[in-house]
Design an enzyme around this catalytic site. Structure first.
Site, mmCIF file in Angstrom:
data_model
loop_
_atom_site.group_PDB
_atom_site.id
_atom_site.type_symbol
_atom_site.label_atom_id
_atom_site.label_comp_id
_atom_site.label_asym_id
_atom_site.label_seq_id
_atom_site.Cartn_x
_atom_site.Cartn_y
_atom_site.Cartn_z
ATOM 1 N N ARG A 360 0.822 -1.209 0.000
ATOM 2 C CA ARG A 360 0.000 0.000 0.000
ATOM 3 C C ARG A 360 0.863 1.270 0.000
ATOM 4 N NH1 ARG A 360 -0.625 -0.374 5.795
ATOM 5 N NH2 ARG A 360 -2.489 -1.662 5.819
ATOM 6 N N ASN A 482 -5.018 1.831 8.382
ATOM 7 C CA ASN A 482 -4.542 2.020 9.744
ATOM 8 C C ASN A 482 -3.978 0.702 10.263
ATOM 9 O OD1 ASN A 482 -4.227 2.446 12.503
ATOM 10 N ND2 ASN A 482 -5.915 3.923 12.567
ATOM 11 N N ASP A 483 -2.670 0.575 10.142
ATOM 12 C CA ASP A 483 -1.981 -0.657 10.526
ATOM 13 C C ASP A 483 -2.244 -1.073 11.961
ATOM 14 O OD1 ASP A 483 -0.605 -1.547 8.355
ATOM 15 O OD2 ASP A 483 1.198 -0.382 8.767
ATOM 16 N N CYS A 484 -2.699 -0.148 12.755
ATOM 17 C CA CYS A 484 -2.802 -0.394 14.187
ATOM 18 C C CYS A 484 -4.220 -0.700 14.638
ATOM 19 C CB CYS A 484 -2.256 0.791 14.951
ATOM 20 S SG CYS A 484 -0.519 1.027 14.612
ATOM 21 N N ASN A 486 -6.302 -3.410 14.698
ATOM 22 C CA ASN A 486 -6.183 -4.846 14.442
ATOM 23 C C ASN A 486 -7.347 -5.548 15.125
ATOM 24 O OD1 ASN A 486 -3.065 -3.845 15.523
ATOM 25 N ND2 ASN A 486 -3.430 -4.274 13.362
#
Ligand code: GLC
Ligand code: GLC
Length: 805
Positions: A360, A482-484, A486
């Site tokens: 990405r 937003n990788d965070c 989860n």
């Protein structure tokens, strides 16, 4: 407070003190050989891959945070100092650093001796040149000793920092007059070495670190320099370095220039040796001979300047606001090229040993550099697409050296497939080159299993449609942008990666953000199908995107803003019903820029909420209220203290989404304000608070709930560069590449009466002049134009475009 100033004529940022709040760095190199260089000369070099071909050593997170780099020591009358202040730390009578495009100049003066060090990587060469001029400004002769020093890294950066039981035994060098060679592991499987040379006879040298530094010496005061005497040491094991010493006398007014070359060479396997145990130095000698005179070096520096002139010449504006001009014309585009080259690998915050190229990240970076290097963008798209799987999902990262998917980072980030459509569409809009759609591209890097790029896009699109959750919104997988966030991770294990673990695959967690992407890029995909695909697929894509818009309006609206997600149990994330994390920025920006809720009035309401709840003087925060404790069902986002990173920091990357959304919703003032709040050139006076370089964007600025509100971190390698450039160039200035030609959609704040621009587009130079008169009109070469698209005029190399707004 400022620590320097922009010089727009020379396209440099001038720094007046070594004591910037953090090291302020620059990048040297464009393709193979790269160096980082700070305003005190710190940094390191590598060839192509910062993890596997590290040339010089650097210690991250060190006390004295700017160790490493090219070190120079001037010794006169028992006193020692460095032109760039470090490593000696001797106070200078005069200091200046100038970071330019692909080069840096450090100037120091002490006791009437002026030193000027110019560092750059010549185009197409695997070396860094250090041109050091010493000038005696006094009326008496000066006897000077000059020492150089670099510390070699044993190629593999993580191994170099870990495997000491082996590495203290492998170091090997060769010495050939003024050329000091580093050849560790060349005896076995490597076919590359490095060297450090100077174009003058030396009076001594050192290649063994301990001999040079002494038992208790540091880089600030090496024993050899303090005593004024090289040890002529030959490293064997331990830590190899390269240090020259030179002696000279300068008559009053005299100057002398030395040319140092830090080079990297490869030899063919069958031609590794000159004699038994002696490396083949032919490529090094050839390289040194190309940079042994001042004329040669000047010509190489001029060529570098021409290269940047022609690159940046593709998009230039004059707006009357010098800060806007310098960001658009120089620094934002420069940062876009650096992110193109480096992705997220090597900066003062990225160690170069972690991530490869992110799927990405690379797709979004492309949005910012496609107009600069369209051919390289084409290749990048094909490389990225080749790590996709047959079902349309993809590896999340790949290694630049092997171009293969990276198993450590895994798969399952469900926004990834749509970014491929985004970058392919950007390329098609910029170039019109639809042949790329017919290129055969592997799945999972398997050359025996290929399909056209078009088919890859189709599978991206399908992937989302076949992975919908209970509300009909896209499943989030491990995380979206937003990788965070989860939502399937549920981690209890300290240190476990939040992004690659999935302890509870609910099959339920859904993302409103991916839904917005699907509406935006689904329509782009439909456009691509309409032009180059088939009518049936166009209809299918359009109706799927329209349907998704309805789903968002139905299940993604929280009353005053868009919801962020549904968690693994179907609970709302980013809702006023939540105790913390009530409103997130991403869906507000992306839904509105995708056009969702414009008719229904939701768009305006959502943007109002952003203004009220998330906007601060330093930018728009990612969420509020920040999470104050760990939420297992949300993952990493709640791992950060309030106001940092994704937990309510001002994540600069998504500020432009909201600014674009404001242009779409028709508020040019707020659109520009959002742009201005995080734009480095406008923050220059706040450098003591902001702390990172005032010429580039940082990934994050601490948010309002942080104790360090306004402090930036992680400068340089961030998708912010690309997105802010897209925002300012295509939405605020409104020069937008369309599938059929250049389009103009200026959305200017009241303080700008207009602007002039030069935009190179598909081989034609468009000279655009925009004036505010109160009504929209376009004339192309004197002829009135209907709408926003300038009809192409084949054969014309220059077009004159007049726009009123
Ligand atoms: C980092 C990552 C990027 C991600 C962002 C938000 O910048 O590189 O991929 O989207 O963080 O988590
Ligand atoms: C961390 C960071 C995020 C980044 C990710 C990359 O989660 O908070 O910004 O994208 O690491 O792996």
């Amino acid at each position: 407070m400022k620590y320097g100033a922009f010089d727009d004529k020379t396209r440099e940022y001038r720094i007046d003190t070594p004591a910037t709040p953090l090291p302020w760095i620059n990048y040297l190199g464009n393709d193979g050989f790269f160096s980082l260089i700070s305003n005190t000369g710190g940094g390191y070099s590598f060839f192509r891959d910062a993890k596997l071909r590290r040339i010089t050593r650097y210690r991250y997170n060190n006390a004295g945070p700017d160790d490493g780099g090219r070190r120079y020591y001037i010794r006169e009358g028992g006193e020692i100092w460095s032109p760039g202040f470090l490593p000696c730390r001797t106070p200078l009578d005069r200091y200046q650093c100038r970071h330019g495009l692909g080069y840096t100049v450090l100037e120091g003066e002490k006791n009437g001796l002026a030193a000027s060090l110019t560092c750059f990587v010549p185009l197409g060469e695997a070396c860094e040149i250090n041109r050091l001029t010493l000038h005696n400004r006094t009326g008496s002769p000066k006897n000077i000793q000059l020492f150089s020093a670099v510390e070699w890294c044993l190629w593999n950066a993580p191994d170099d920092a870990q495997n000491f039981q082996r590495n203290y035994n492998t170091g090997e060098v060769e010495i050939d007059g003024s050329v000091l060679y580093h050849k560790t592991e060349y005896r076995e499987r490597r076919n590359h070495y490095a060297f450090f040379s100077v174009n003058a006879p030396v009076s001594g040298f050192d290649t063994d670190r301990e001999a040079f530094l002494g038992r208790f010496g540091g880089w600030d005061a090496p024993a050899a320099v303090i005593e004024g005497k090289s040890r002529n040491s030959v490293a064997s094991g331990w830590s190899p370095i390269a240090s020259h010493s030179l002696e000279l006398t300068l008559a009053p007014g005299e100057s002398r220039t030395f040319l140092f070359v830090l080079g990297y060479c490869e030899n063919p396997e069958e031609d590794k040796w000159e004699q038994r145990g002696v490396i083949n130095k032919a490529p090094a000698r050839a390289m040194i001979s190309r940079f042994s005179t001042e004329e040669q070096v000047r010509a190489a520096l001029d060529a570098l300047k021409d290269y940047w002139d022609s690159l940046l010449g593709r998009f230039q504006i004059e707006s009357g606001d010098e800060r806007l001009d310098r960001m658009v014309n120089i620094w934002n585009q420069y940062q876009c090229m650096v992110t193109f080259n480096l992705s997220r690998s090597a900066s003062y915050f990225e160690s170069g040993t972690g991530r490869g190229m992110g799927f990405r990240d690379s797709c979004q970076d492309l949005l910012g550099f496609v107009h600069l290097v369209p051919d390289r963008a084409r290749q990048r798209i094909l490389d990225i697409a080749s790590i996709q799987f047959e079902d349309g999902s993809t590896w999340h990262q790949y290694q630049p050296l092997t171009r293969r998917g990276n198993a450590d980072a895994g798969t399952g980030f469900n926004d990834d497939p749509l970014w491929l459509i985004a970058c392919a569409a950007a390329y098609l809009r910029e170039t019109g080159d639809s042949s790329i759609l017919r290129e055969q591209v592997p799945f999972d890097s398997n050359p025996n299993h290929t399909q056209s790029l078009f088919e890859h896009l189709r599978r991206s699109f399908r992937y989302i449609l076949t992975h919908l959750g209970p509300h009909g919104l896209p499943l989030i997988g491990r995380a979206d942008w937003n990788d965070c966030l989860n939502l399937n991770c549920f981690s209890d294990e300290p240190g476990e990666s939040f992004q690659t673990c999935a302890n509870f695959e609910s099959g339920k967690a859904e993302s409103v953000f991916i839904a917005a992407m699907f509406v935006k890029y689904g329509r782009e995909y439909a456009e691509i199908c309409r032009r180059w695909g088939n009518a049936e697929e166009t209809e299918k894509a359009l109706s799927a995107a329209n349907e998704m818009e309805q789903v968002v309006l139905r299940s993604g609206w929280d009353g005053e803003w868009f919801l962020r997600a549904y968690d693994a149990f179907g609970g709302k994330v980013g809702s006023r019903e939540c105790e913390e994390g009530q409103i997130y920025i991403e869906p507000q920006g992306f839904c509105v820029l995708a056009g969702i809720g414009l008719k229904e009035g939701y768009a305006k309401t959502a943007l109002e909420s952003v203004k009220k709840q998330l906007t601060t003087k330093f930018g728009t925060c990612l969420l509020t209220p920040c999470y104050t404790s760990y939420h297992k069902e949300l993952g990493e986002i709640s791992s950060y203290p309030p106001g940092f990173k994704e937990n309510g920091g001002i994540f600069c990357h998504n500020n432009p989404w909201v600014s674009i959304a404001e242009t779409v919703a028709g508020d040019p003032e707020e659109a520009f304000e959002i742009y201005r709040r995080t734009c480095p050139a406008y923050l220059e006076e706040l450098s003591d608070i902001h702390r990172t370089e005032p010429y580039v964007y940082s990934q994050m600025i601490a948010g309002m709930e942080s104790t360090r509100f306004g402090e930036a971190k992680n400068s340089w390698l961030t998708g912010t560069a690309a997105w802010t450039f897209v925002n300012v160039s295509q939405y605020i200035l409104g020069i937008r590449p369309g599938f059929d030609g250049l389009e103009l959609w200026p959305c200017l704040p009241a303080f700008l009466p207009g602007y002039r621009a030069v935009r190179l587009f598909r081989g034609t130079e468009y000279r655009v002049s925009v004036k505010r008169t109160g009504g929209f009109s376009i004339r192309a070469d004197g002829q009135p134009v209907e709408g926003h698209l300038i009809p192409p005029a084949p054969g014309k190399s220059v077009r004159e475009i007049e726009v009123t707004v």
